[in-house]
Design a protein around this motif. Structure first.
Motif, PDB file in Angstrom:
ATOM      1  N   TRP A 281       0.833  -1.200   0.000  1.00 56.41           N
ATOM      2  CA  TRP A 281       0.000   0.000   0.000  1.00 56.41           C
ATOM      3  C   TRP A 281       0.868   1.250   0.000  1.00 56.41           C
ATOM      4  O   TRP A 281       1.962   1.261   0.569  1.00 56.41           O
ATOM      5  CB  TRP A 281      -0.903   0.010   1.230  1.00 56.41           C
ATOM      6  CG  TRP A 281      -1.860  -1.132   1.285  1.00 56.41           C
ATOM      7  CD1 TRP A 281      -3.102  -1.201   0.706  1.00 56.41           C
ATOM      8  CD2 TRP A 281      -1.679  -2.384   1.948  1.00 56.41           C
ATOM      9  NE1 TRP A 281      -3.698  -2.408   0.975  1.00 56.41           N
ATOM     10  CE2 TRP A 281      -2.854  -3.160   1.730  1.00 56.41           C
ATOM     11  CE3 TRP A 281      -0.650  -2.943   2.706  1.00 56.41           C
ATOM     12  CZ2 TRP A 281      -3.014  -4.445   2.256  1.00 56.41           C
ATOM     13  CZ3 TRP A 281      -0.805  -4.225   3.216  1.00 56.41           C
ATOM     14  CH2 TRP A 281      -1.981  -4.957   2.992  1.00 56.41           C
ATOM     15  N   GLY A 282       0.390   2.336  -0.621  1.00 57.39           N
ATOM     16  CA  GLY A 282       1.108   3.599  -0.583  1.00 57.39           C
ATOM     17  C   GLY A 282       2.218   3.697  -1.598  1.00 57.39           C
ATOM     18  O   GLY A 282       2.366   2.873  -2.505  1.00 57.39           O
ATOM     19  N   ASN A 283       3.047   4.748  -1.452  1.00 51.12           N
ATOM     20  CA  ASN A 283       4.119   5.045  -2.390  1.00 51.12           C
ATOM     21  C   ASN A 283       5.439   4.507  -1.862  1.00 51.12           C
ATOM     22  O   ASN A 283       5.799   4.727  -0.694  1.00 51.12           O
ATOM     23  CB  ASN A 283       4.230   6.560  -2.597  1.00 51.12           C
ATOM     24  CG  ASN A 283       2.959   7.153  -3.172  1.00 51.12           C
ATOM     25  OD1 ASN A 283       2.364   6.595  -4.097  1.00 51.12           O
ATOM     26  ND2 ASN A 283       2.521   8.281  -2.625  1.00 51.12           N
ATOM     27  N   ASP A 284       6.176   3.830  -2.718  1.00 57.74           N
ATOM     28  CA  ASP A 284       7.467   3.279  -2.326  1.00 57.74           C
ATOM     29  C   ASP A 284       8.357   4.369  -1.742  1.00 57.74           C
ATOM     30  O   ASP A 284       8.468   5.470  -2.296  1.00 57.74           O
ATOM     31  CB  ASP A 284       8.164   2.639  -3.526  1.00 57.74           C
ATOM     32  CG  ASP A 284       7.517   1.325  -3.935  1.00 57.74           C
ATOM     33  OD1 ASP A 284       6.762   0.764  -3.121  1.00 57.74           O
ATOM     34  OD2 ASP A 284       7.762   0.875  -5.076  1.00 57.74           O
ATOM     35  N   GLY A 285       8.984   4.050  -0.627  1.00 59.30           N
ATOM     36  CA  GLY A 285       9.895   4.987   0.014  1.00 59.30           C
ATOM     37  C   GLY A 285       9.263   5.779   1.136  1.00 59.30           C
ATOM     38  O   GLY A 285       9.974   6.322   1.987  1.00 59.30           O
TER      39      GLY A 285
END
Length: 487
Positions: A315-319
């Motif tokens: 889930w979400g944006n990598d990093g």
């Protein structure tokens, strides 16, 4: 206030079609009087109960709109399917539905649904309050929760027996716009994939109850919402992965799905007393969100050593999709492994005779603080960013502890600072301070109550144009990973 009184025969109240949703359903529905004492559709609560039934999709057996109503000793049966957001967000296919500031009281009821997206008891919208007590609720098909709020509704449940059989059907459930659910006593069990005992996009409080999930996690908190449990027995069997976005089994999950169903912000899980059991896998899993975990005098049992895992998943944006957790343990025994990945943060506070028998495997940032009465006994090599403790608080037990890269010498007092918790840029929350600048966590009110919600409910659609369908909810189950919303 109209009261539905007991009569010595069954009354079958037929449901209204969806087009009449804005009228008073109890005044306009057609009523058939059945002169036999035999109930052919559902076991009644007693020989003197009233029957309310509905077999249409997107309609209700009981619909209370902006009024005060009381129902006693009733049986409710709901069949008929629905799909998508109309049912999940706005309760269009619920068996019992209250909206527009209604005040609905139900006691000694037996409520059963056997349709898709057929939630049993649904409170929608700010100012709407449902009080239900001493009743039995059963749902058979998918997306059919037991008690449910959205749009800021309130529901108070006392001594219920709630059982759900299918997927995405948490016995205690909420969806977009959240609200408040208070549970006192009773038993809540789920038997479907993606159906934890509690799925929270609301502020949910449970006391003196038994919660059980046969396939999914015991509790899931999504986004800026909370679950507070006191003196309850909570068990998750978690035998099936509900999503391919995470490959760990866990009993309590706090995350942000990015589906838009919950506001971004801090998720809170608080438990005092009672028991928390994971029959398969670890205990806590936090990803793609900020979270507080508050524990006091809870008996915990879990199948593996995986006590707390804070890490990125699908889930979400990598990093930026790790977890940032504040763990407060008060008069609490903790055991096992804590894992913190390279983009995650943990501030752990052990207070008032708390103990931790375990190790911390971290490539991220970790701060540990022990008060004068608390201890940490290592069960493996560990590494933290900062440490605050008295000289006799740490028992290395033959293992190595590194503090900011330096080997800790047993019998040494330390004074460190907590890690700053910074919300992802997309949340607009800005920086969240770790405490008062002296390594102290943010104060919690007595009883460690969760923070105020602040969610804004979605507006209910005025209606769909001819041939138009409501937007579909993203694919996946309730706690699985819906696809990310388009830019």
């Amino acid at each position: 206030m109209r009261r539905k009184m007991m009569v010595p025969i069954f009354v079958a109240a037929l449901c209204l079609s969806g087009c009449a949703a804005e009228t008073d359903s109890n005044e306009n529905k057609s009523v058939t009087v059945i002169t036999t004492t035999e109930d052919t559709s559902m076991e009644a609560t007693s020989e003197d109960s009233e029957m309310y039934s509905c077999d249409e999709g997107d309609a209700h057996a009981i619909d209370v709109d902006g009024k005060e109503e009381t129902y006693q000793s009733i049986s409710v049966e709901k069949t008929g399917d629905s799909e998508g957001d109309e049912a999940d967000f706005y309760g269009s296919n619920a068996a019992v539905f209250a909206q527009n500031g209604a005040a609905l009281t139900i006691s000694n009821a037996q409520i059963k649904t056997n349709g898709k997206h057929a939630n049993a008891v649904f409170s929608y919208g700010e100012g709407t309050v449902v009080n239900i007590s001493d009743s039995q609720i059963d749902t058979e098909q998918s997306n059919s929760g037991g008690i449910m709020v959205t749009g800021g509704g309130t529901l108070n449940a006392t001594n219920l027996t709630v059982t759900t059989q299918s997927g995405s059907s948490a016995p205690i459930r909420s969806d977009r716009g959240g609200g408040q659910i208070s549970v006192n006593g009773g038993t809540y069990k789920s038997y479907g994939s993606g159906s934890p005992a509690i799925y929270s996009t609301a502020d949910i409080n449970v006391e003196n109850a038994t919660l059980y999930s046969d396939v999914a996690e015991a509790v899931v908190v999504e986004g800026k919402n909370s679950v507070t449990i006191a003196n309850a027995d909570v068990t998750g069997k978690n035998t099936t992965h509900n999503s391919d976005k995470a490959d760990v089994y866990r009993n309590v999950m706090i995350y942000q799905s990015m589906s838009g169903d919950s506001e971004e912000g801090k998720g809170v899980f608080t438990m005092t007393g009672g028991s928390l059991t994971s029959e398969n896998g670890g205990m806590f899993f936090v990803t793609n969100t900020i979270a507080d975990i508050n524990l006091e005098n809870v008996t915990m049992n879990y199948a593996t050593d995986d006590f707390l895992r804070i890490e990125k998943a699908g889930w979400g944006n990598d990093g930026s999709n790790g977890g940032q957790v504040t763990l407060n343990a008060k008069n609490q025994n903790l055991d096992g492994i804590i894992t913190v990945d390279e983009i995650s943060v943990l501030n752990m506070y052990l207070k008032e005779n708390a103990s931790f028998n375990g190790c911390i495997e971290s490539s991220g940032k970790v701060y540990v603080e022990l008060d004068a009465d608390s201890t940490w006994t290592l069960t493996g090599d560990s590494e933290v960013t900062a440490l605050t403790c008295d000289s006799d608080a740490i028992n290395l037990n033959g293992y190595k502890l590194k503090v900011n890269g330096k080997v800790y010498e047993e019998g040494t007092a330390c004074s460190g600072e907590a890690i700053e918790i910074i919300a992802p840029a997309s949340s607009g929350m800005g920086q969240m301070p770790p405490g008062d600048g002296n390594g102290q966590p943010p104060e919690n009110p007595e009883g460690m109550e969760p923070p105020e919600g602040g969610k804004q409910p979605p507006e209910k659609p005025e209606g769909m144009k001819e041939g138009e369908q409501p937007p579909e909810k993203p694919d996946g189950n309730e706690i699985g990973a819906p696809p990310e919303k388009p830019e």
